[in-house]
Scaffold this motif. Structure first.
Motif, PDB file in Angstrom:
ATOM      1  N   GLU A   1      45.591  41.272  44.258  1.00  0.00           N
ATOM      2  CA  GLU A   1      44.753  40.360  45.048  1.00  0.00           C
ATOM      3  C   GLU A   1      44.329  41.003  46.363  1.00  0.00           C
ATOM      4  O   GLU A   1      43.231  40.759  46.848  1.00  0.00           O
ATOM      5  CB  GLU A   1      45.473  39.029  45.290  1.00  0.00           C
TER       6      GLU A   1
ATOM      7  N   LYS B   1      43.709  35.630  47.370  1.00  0.00           N
ATOM      8  CA  LYS B   1      42.584  36.432  46.915  1.00  0.00           C
ATOM      9  C   LYS B   1      41.384  36.218  47.846  1.00  0.00           C
ATOM     10  O   LYS B   1      41.236  35.163  48.466  1.00  0.00           O
ATOM     11  CB  LYS B   1      42.232  36.012  45.485  1.00  0.00           C
ATOM     12  N   TYR B   2      40.534  37.223  47.904  1.00  0.00           N
ATOM     13  CA  TYR B   2      39.340  37.157  48.747  1.00  0.00           C
ATOM     14  C   TYR B   2      38.445  35.987  48.345  1.00  0.00           C
ATOM     15  O   TYR B   2      38.225  35.726  47.164  1.00  0.00           O
ATOM     16  CB  TYR B   2      38.522  38.451  48.627  1.00  0.00           C
TER      17      TYR B   2
ATOM     18  N   ILE C   1      51.100  36.763  46.441  1.00  0.00           N
ATOM     19  CA  ILE C   1      49.805  36.709  47.138  1.00  0.00           C
ATOM     20  C   ILE C   1      49.848  37.609  48.375  1.00  0.00           C
ATOM     21  O   ILE C   1      50.908  37.789  48.972  1.00  0.00           O
ATOM     22  CB  ILE C   1      49.414  35.268  47.542  1.00  0.00           C
TER      23      ILE C   1
ATOM     24  N   SER D   1      41.185  42.836  46.049  1.00  0.00           N
ATOM     25  CA  SER D   1      39.949  42.042  45.995  1.00  0.00           C
ATOM     26  C   SER D   1      39.258  41.987  47.356  1.00  0.00           C
ATOM     27  O   SER D   1      38.074  41.679  47.445  1.00  0.00           O
ATOM     28  CB  SER D   1      40.226  40.619  45.476  1.00  0.00           C
ATOM     29  N   TRP D   2      39.979  42.322  48.410  1.00  0.00           N
ATOM     30  CA  TRP D   2      39.448  42.310  49.768  1.00  0.00           C
ATOM     31  C   TRP D   2      38.803  43.639  50.157  1.00  0.00           C
ATOM     32  O   TRP D   2      38.036  43.693  51.124  1.00  0.00           O
ATOM     33  CB  TRP D   2      40.566  42.005  50.761  1.00  0.00           C
TER      34      TRP D   2
ATOM     35  N   SER E   1      50.488  40.727  44.112  1.00  0.00           N
ATOM     36  CA  SER E   1      49.837  40.500  45.404  1.00  0.00           C
ATOM     37  C   SER E   1      48.977  41.697  45.782  1.00  0.00           C
ATOM     38  O   SER E   1      47.943  41.558  46.432  1.00  0.00           O
ATOM     39  CB  SER E   1      50.855  40.190  46.498  1.00  0.00           C
TER      40      SER E   1
END
Length: 182
Positions: free
Chosen positions: A64, A166-167, A147, A67-68, A61
């Motif tokens: 992910e 994820k973004y 996540i 990714s933001w 998580s």
């Protein structure tokens, strides 16, 4: 084909229902630290303006969650000048990796890795939580450990929007829409 569509629709409705259960609740008290060991109490220390929080409690998580970083930085943190300056947001943003159970001992190592691997401009927006997970899983209704979960808090610390994973540009648009409505 129709079965796949129905399955996707049911998943979307379930995700909405889970998120809807936390909307309107006050974000639960959480004490976290910056890489410099400065304590930040959520939501107490962020009251007064909107806050975007991203929480992750497993390695997958956390990937992910990363990714933001860039999109959130560009949209909410990076200061713009010129004509676009009037369109910037005045919000608090924090990414919070959560270290619980036996992983709590890894908090110091994670802080050192963050100092080496995260852009120095982003470091002030990364908080480290060490403690129990159960109260947050129950209050925030996050059960899937692989996540990240995102919450938009209003100026009083109430959750006005929640999403996970994820973004995607669509998720960012929804976050912006919520902040623009108020």
């Amino acid at each position: 084909m129709i079965t796949r569509f129905l399955f996707t629709a049911v998943l979307a409705i379930m995700a909405f229902t889970v998120n809807a259960q936390v909307i309107g609740k006050t974000f639960p008290d959480m004490e976290a630290e910056t890489v410099e060991d400065k304590k930040v109490k959520l939501p107490q220390d962020v009251k007064g303006k909107y806050t975007l929080l991203g929480l992750a409690y497993s390695k997958k998580s956390e990937d992910e969650l990363n990714s933001w970083f860039q999109p959130v930085f560009e949209k909410f943190i990076q200061k713009t000048s010129g004509l676009l300056a009037n369109f910037s947001y005045d919000v608090n943003v924090y990414f919070v990796p959560m270290f619980t159970g036996v992983n709590a001992a890894a908090t110091g190592t994670a802080k050192r890795k963050a100092l080496k691997n995260i852009d120095p401009q982003l470091l002030p927006y990364v908080l480290f939580y060490k403690g129990e997970l159960k109260p947050y899983k129950e209050a925030l209704d996050f059960e899937k450990k692989d996540i990240p979960y995102f919450f938009v808090l209003d100026a009083n610390g109430k959750i006005v929007y929640a999403t996970s994973g994820k973004y995607t540009a669509d998720k960012m648009d929804k976050i912006e829409n919520v902040m623009d409505e108020e």
